[in-house]
Design a protein around this motif. Structure first.
Motif, PDB file in Angstrom:
ATOM      1  N   GLN A 139      -8.957  10.986   3.029  1.00 50.86           N
ATOM      2  CA  GLN A 139      -8.423  12.060   3.873  1.00 50.86           C
ATOM      3  C   GLN A 139      -6.972  12.193   4.009  1.00 50.86           C
ATOM      4  OE1 GLN A 139     -10.903  10.982   7.239  1.00 50.86           O
ATOM      5  NE2 GLN A 139     -12.480  12.822   6.930  1.00 50.86           N
ATOM      6  N   LEU A 140      -6.512  11.218   3.327  1.00 49.56           N
ATOM      7  CA  LEU A 140      -4.978  11.087   3.558  1.00 49.56           C
ATOM      8  C   LEU A 140      -4.367  11.211   2.237  1.00 49.56           C
ATOM      9  CD1 LEU A 140      -4.984   7.513   5.536  1.00 49.56           C
ATOM     10  CD2 LEU A 140      -4.785   9.955   6.377  1.00 49.56           C
ATOM     11  N   SER A 141      -3.003  11.456   2.356  1.00 49.52           N
ATOM     12  CA  SER A 141      -2.199  11.987   0.988  1.00 49.52           C
ATOM     13  C   SER A 141      -1.828  10.596   0.322  1.00 49.52           C
ATOM     14  CB  SER A 141      -1.060  12.560   1.468  1.00 49.52           C
ATOM     15  OG  SER A 141       0.104  11.810   2.062  1.00 49.52           O
ATOM     16  N   GLY A 142      -1.322  10.440  -0.453  1.00 50.45           N
ATOM     17  CA  GLY A 142      -0.664   9.178  -1.398  1.00 50.45           C
ATOM     18  C   GLY A 142       0.006   8.348  -0.572  1.00 50.45           C
ATOM     19  N   GLY A 143       0.977   9.197  -0.037  1.00 47.57           N
ATOM     20  CA  GLY A 143       2.164   8.418   0.760  1.00 47.57           C
ATOM     21  C   GLY A 143       1.798   7.876   2.210  1.00 47.57           C
ATOM     22  N   GLU A 144       0.721   8.718   2.753  1.00 50.25           N
ATOM     23  CA  GLU A 144      -0.164   8.120   4.124  1.00 50.25           C
ATOM     24  C   GLU A 144      -0.617   6.859   3.616  1.00 50.25           C
ATOM     25  OE1 GLU A 144      -0.623  12.095   6.806  1.00 50.25           O
ATOM     26  OE2 GLU A 144      -2.007  11.736   5.058  1.00 50.25           O
ATOM     27  N   GLN A 145      -1.437   6.890   2.606  1.00 50.57           N
ATOM     28  CA  GLN A 145      -2.493   5.683   2.163  1.00 50.57           C
ATOM     29  C   GLN A 145      -1.490   4.465   2.099  1.00 50.57           C
ATOM     30  OE1 GLN A 145      -5.501   6.181  -0.730  1.00 50.57           O
ATOM     31  NE2 GLN A 145      -5.189   8.385  -0.517  1.00 50.57           N
ATOM     32  N   GLN A 146      -0.179   4.724   1.393  1.00 49.90           N
ATOM     33  CA  GLN A 146       0.643   3.655   1.106  1.00 49.90           C
ATOM     34  C   GLN A 146       1.372   3.087   2.509  1.00 49.90           C
ATOM     35  OE1 GLN A 146       0.817   1.087  -0.357  1.00 49.90           O
ATOM     36  NE2 GLN A 146       2.188   1.243  -2.143  1.00 49.90           N
ATOM     37  N   ARG A 147       1.392   4.124   3.519  1.00 51.68           N
ATOM     38  CA  ARG A 147       1.981   3.564   4.631  1.00 51.68           C
ATOM     39  C   ARG A 147       0.589   2.666   5.633  1.00 51.68           C
ATOM     40  NH1 ARG A 147       3.499   9.614   6.212  1.00 51.68           N
ATOM     41  NH2 ARG A 147       3.366   8.984   8.389  1.00 51.68           N
ATOM     42  N   VAL A 148      -0.587   3.036   5.542  1.00 49.79           N
ATOM     43  CA  VAL A 148      -1.683   2.282   6.012  1.00 49.79           C
ATOM     44  C   VAL A 148      -1.384   0.885   5.367  1.00 49.79           C
ATOM     45  CG1 VAL A 148      -4.143   1.849   6.067  1.00 49.79           C
ATOM     46  CG2 VAL A 148      -3.104   4.305   6.267  1.00 49.79           C
ATOM     47  N   CYS A 149      -1.105   0.925   3.949  1.00 43.54           N
ATOM     48  CA  CYS A 149      -1.156  -0.336   3.226  1.00 43.54           C
ATOM     49  C   CYS A 149       0.072  -1.254   4.021  1.00 43.54           C
ATOM     50  CB  CYS A 149      -0.792  -0.321   1.917  1.00 43.54           C
ATOM     51  SG  CYS A 149      -2.327   0.634   1.136  1.00 43.54           S
ATOM     52  N   ILE A 150       1.021  -0.673   4.257  1.00 41.20           N
ATOM     53  CA  ILE A 150       2.211  -1.185   5.074  1.00 41.20           C
ATOM     54  C   ILE A 150       1.946  -1.907   6.345  1.00 41.20           C
ATOM     55  CG2 ILE A 150       4.600  -1.065   5.803  1.00 41.20           C
ATOM     56  CD1 ILE A 150       4.969   0.797   3.160  1.00 41.20           C
ATOM     57  N   ALA A 151       1.228  -1.041   6.929  1.00 41.98           N
ATOM     58  CA  ALA A 151       0.862  -1.420   8.341  1.00 41.98           C
ATOM     59  C   ALA A 151       0.031  -2.526   8.323  1.00 41.98           C
ATOM     60  CB  ALA A 151      -0.181  -0.219   8.992  1.00 41.98           C
TER      61      ALA A 151
END
Ligand code: ADP
Length: 233
Positions: A139-151
């Motif tokens: 449900q997230l954009s690519g950029g948001e998914q990468q931000r989850v990965c950073i978290a």
């Protein structure tokens, strides 16, 4: 002792390919370093040795005082706890929510849910995604998914954040946003960041230390470097 110290390191794969040749390098606590080089120059191999995904064939690789080359398999977890990883292809678990993806790493080291929650919330806040914690990755954009990965990578306060082409699948604007988040984490938490990248614009804009590899050798190492790779592919 430097946070990362690589001495006379070689990596020769089983097929005879020398990926890293007599590499010497040191990185201080709190640095933000780009590793650049054409495809096949040894960036991933270098990065994989830092978290003992690959073992050096010769020489020593010290990370946070641990000699990765001599580390027993049964002790690799001690090294991995010092390191957070961010990959090009996200590697989020599709059936878990954003919150659960970030919490997962802490659950697996046995933390109690009471301790986990504030850490997860803090990590999601620092990437600006707290309001999406109940969403699923698709449900997230690519950029948001990468931000989850950073978290997920920073939730346990690692000393080092290792990023292998973290913006490789993202548009230029989103890539910029991701690197600014990494920069903020570096500045606010003092987390050392080692980022392999092909992203010329980002390297030139950030004016960080740039280590340039060619055929497994450091050909330049500049304090405020620029992108000098001539890509043939
Ligand atoms: P980069 O990340 O800069 O593209 P790599 O570290 O992936 O470079 O690769 C460096 C060299 O090592 C290349 O010649 C590549 O083909 C080779 N190589 C990488 N991984 C392996 C492997 N698992 N087995 C054999 N050769 C490999």
């Amino acid at each position: 002792m430097k946070l990362i110290e690589i001495k006379n390191c070689y990596k020769v794969y089983n097929n005879g390919v020398t990926a890293i040749a007599d590499l010497n390098l040191s990185i201080e606590k709190g640095e933000f370093v780009f590793v650049i080089g054409a495809s096949g120059s040894g960036k991933s191999t270098l990065i994989k040795m830092l978290y003992r995904e690959e073992k050096p064939t010769n020489g020593n690789v010290y990370v946070g005082g641990i000699n990765v080359a001599k580390l027993r398999n049964s002790k690799v977890y001690k090294l991995r706890r010092k390191i957070g990883n961010v990959f090009q292809d996200f590697k989020l678990l599709p059936k878990l929510t954003v919150y659960e993806n970030v919490a997962f790493a802490l659950e697996s080291i046995g933390l109690h849910s009471k301790e986990i929650r504030p850490k997860v919330i803090k990590a999601l806040e620092s990437v600006g995604l707290k309001e999406k914690m109940r969403s699923f990755p698709n449900q997230l954009s690519g950029g948001e998914q990468q931000r989850v990965c950073i978290a997920r990578a920073i939730v346990n306060d690692p000393k080092i954040l290792i990023c292998d082409e973290p913006t490789g699948n993202l548009d230029p604007d989103i890539s910029k946003e991701i690197v600014l988040i990494l920069d903020k984490i570096n500045k606010e938490s003092g987390t050392t960041i080692v980022m392999a990248t092909h992203d010329k614009e980002i390297v030139n804009r950030m004016k960080k230390r740039v280590i340039h590899l060619e055929n497994g050798v450091v050909v330049s190492d500049d304090k405020k470097g620029s992108y000098k790779v001539h890509e043939s592919n």
